[in-house]
Design a protein around this motif. Structure first.
Motif, mmCIF file in Angstrom:
data_model
loop_
_atom_site.group_PDB
_atom_site.id
_atom_site.type_symbol
_atom_site.label_atom_id
_atom_site.label_comp_id
_atom_site.label_asym_id
_atom_site.label_seq_id
_atom_site.Cartn_x
_atom_site.Cartn_y
_atom_site.Cartn_z
ATOM 1 N N VAL A 89 52.216 51.981 29.321
ATOM 2 C CA VAL A 89 52.193 53.151 30.213
ATOM 3 C C VAL A 89 53.609 53.494 30.649
ATOM 4 C CG1 VAL A 89 51.443 54.002 32.487
ATOM 5 C CG2 VAL A 89 49.802 52.840 30.983
ATOM 6 N N ASP A 90 54.404 52.485 31.008
ATOM 7 C CA ASP A 90 55.802 52.730 31.388
ATOM 8 C C ASP A 90 56.575 53.390 30.250
ATOM 9 O OD1 ASP A 90 55.886 51.828 33.991
ATOM 10 O OD2 ASP A 90 56.592 49.819 33.465
ATOM 11 N N TYR A 92 55.507 55.103 27.654
ATOM 12 C CA TYR A 92 55.047 56.426 27.235
ATOM 13 C C TYR A 92 54.603 57.315 28.401
ATOM 14 C CZ TYR A 92 55.538 54.769 22.542
ATOM 15 O OH TYR A 92 56.080 54.291 21.378
ATOM 16 N N LYS A 93 55.048 56.976 29.593
ATOM 17 C CA LYS A 93 54.651 57.735 30.778
ATOM 18 C C LYS A 93 54.960 59.228 30.656
ATOM 19 C CE LYS A 93 54.892 57.472 35.795
ATOM 20 N NZ LYS A 93 55.443 56.697 36.910
ATOM 21 N N LEU A 96 52.281 60.651 28.416
ATOM 22 C CA LEU A 96 50.969 60.609 29.059
ATOM 23 C C LEU A 96 50.871 61.648 30.175
ATOM 24 C CD1 LEU A 96 50.490 56.736 29.134
ATOM 25 C CD2 LEU A 96 49.284 58.362 27.666
ATOM 26 N N VAL A 97 51.965 61.856 30.904
ATOM 27 C CA VAL A 97 51.986 62.888 31.949
ATOM 28 C C VAL A 97 51.822 64.272 31.319
ATOM 29 C CG1 VAL A 97 53.459 63.997 33.696
ATOM 30 C CG2 VAL A 97 53.237 61.505 33.647
ATOM 31 N N MET A 157 46.658 58.798 37.138
ATOM 32 C CA MET A 157 47.620 59.823 36.719
ATOM 33 C C MET A 157 47.190 61.209 37.191
ATOM 34 S SD MET A 157 48.637 58.569 32.912
ATOM 35 C CE MET A 157 50.203 59.434 32.853
ATOM 36 N N MET A 161 49.480 59.873 40.759
ATOM 37 C CA MET A 161 50.091 58.533 40.793
ATOM 38 C C MET A 161 50.615 58.192 42.183
ATOM 39 S SD MET A 161 51.938 58.490 37.056
ATOM 40 C CE MET A 161 52.555 60.180 37.115
ATOM 41 N N GLN A 165 52.272 51.730 40.602
ATOM 42 C CA GLN A 165 51.744 51.164 39.360
ATOM 43 C C GLN A 165 51.350 49.708 39.578
ATOM 44 O OE1 GLN A 165 53.727 52.102 35.646
ATOM 45 N NE2 GLN A 165 53.535 49.980 35.032
#
Length: 185
Positions: A89-90, A92-93, A96-97, A157, A161, A165
């Motif tokens: 997640v970090d 590809y944040k 993903l956002v 998300m 957020m 995290q």
């Protein structure tokens, strides 16, 4: 995506994908056209269609590739799967956002459901969550975990957020630590 290991095709797919991601930072996904992607990437229309069937194919191929990268690292770090997910997640944040902003997280979830079982079968055949669920049917365990963990991340998300995290990570770890292994019958 049309697979080819030709270095020129690999380079073209990367340029086209980068172009779509760049445009996605500026425009809503549903407003982006293949023509814009082609113009932004400076490739010929024929090159685009030699590598992809549509802009959806571009985004799904990118998602599949990062999921396979995730699955490869899962095999190495299987003892710490929730931490690994949050490392992903970090990493590809921003992407993903972008998906969240375009109401496209469902595509990511669908790709997870489609590609992780395949990657899982190609890996060690060992479910990292088996410790929680013993001998329950593994063909249902992976989708259960994909849905539970990733939907939690997507809700987080979509809600901006607001929680850290680490709070979400600890919540999931706490949840999973509350499971007990079913006794053998």
């Amino acid at each position: 995506m049309k697979d080819s290991d030709n270095p020129s095709a690999i380079r073209s797919r990367k340029v086209i994908t980068d172009s779509l991601l760049e445009l996605l930072n500026i425009f809503p996904y549903n407003e982006i056209t293949v023509t814009q992607i082609i113009q932004n990437s400076d490739v010929a229309r024929r090159t685009f269609y030699r590598n992809f069937t549509s802009k959806d194919d571009v985004i799904e191929t990118y998602i599949r590739n990062i999921i396979m990268e995730y699955a490869d690292s899962w095999e190495i770090h299987k003892s710490n799967s929730i931490d690994l997910i949050f490392d992903f997640v970090d990493k590809y944040k921003p992407f993903l956002v972008l998906l969240a902003r375009n109401n496209m997280l469902h595509i990511f979830l669908t790709c997870l459901n489609n590609y992780l079982p395949e990657a899982h079968r190609n890996a060690a055949q060992e479910d990292p969550f088996r410790a929680f669920f013993g001998d329950l049917n593994p063909s249902f365990l992976l989708p259960f975990h994909i849905g539970g963990i990733w939907n939690t991340i997507f809700v987080w998300m979509n809600n901006g957020m607001k929680e850290s995290q680490d709070d979400i990570r600890l919540t999931l770890k706490s949840y999973y630590s509350s499971f007990t292994i079913p006794s053998a019958k």
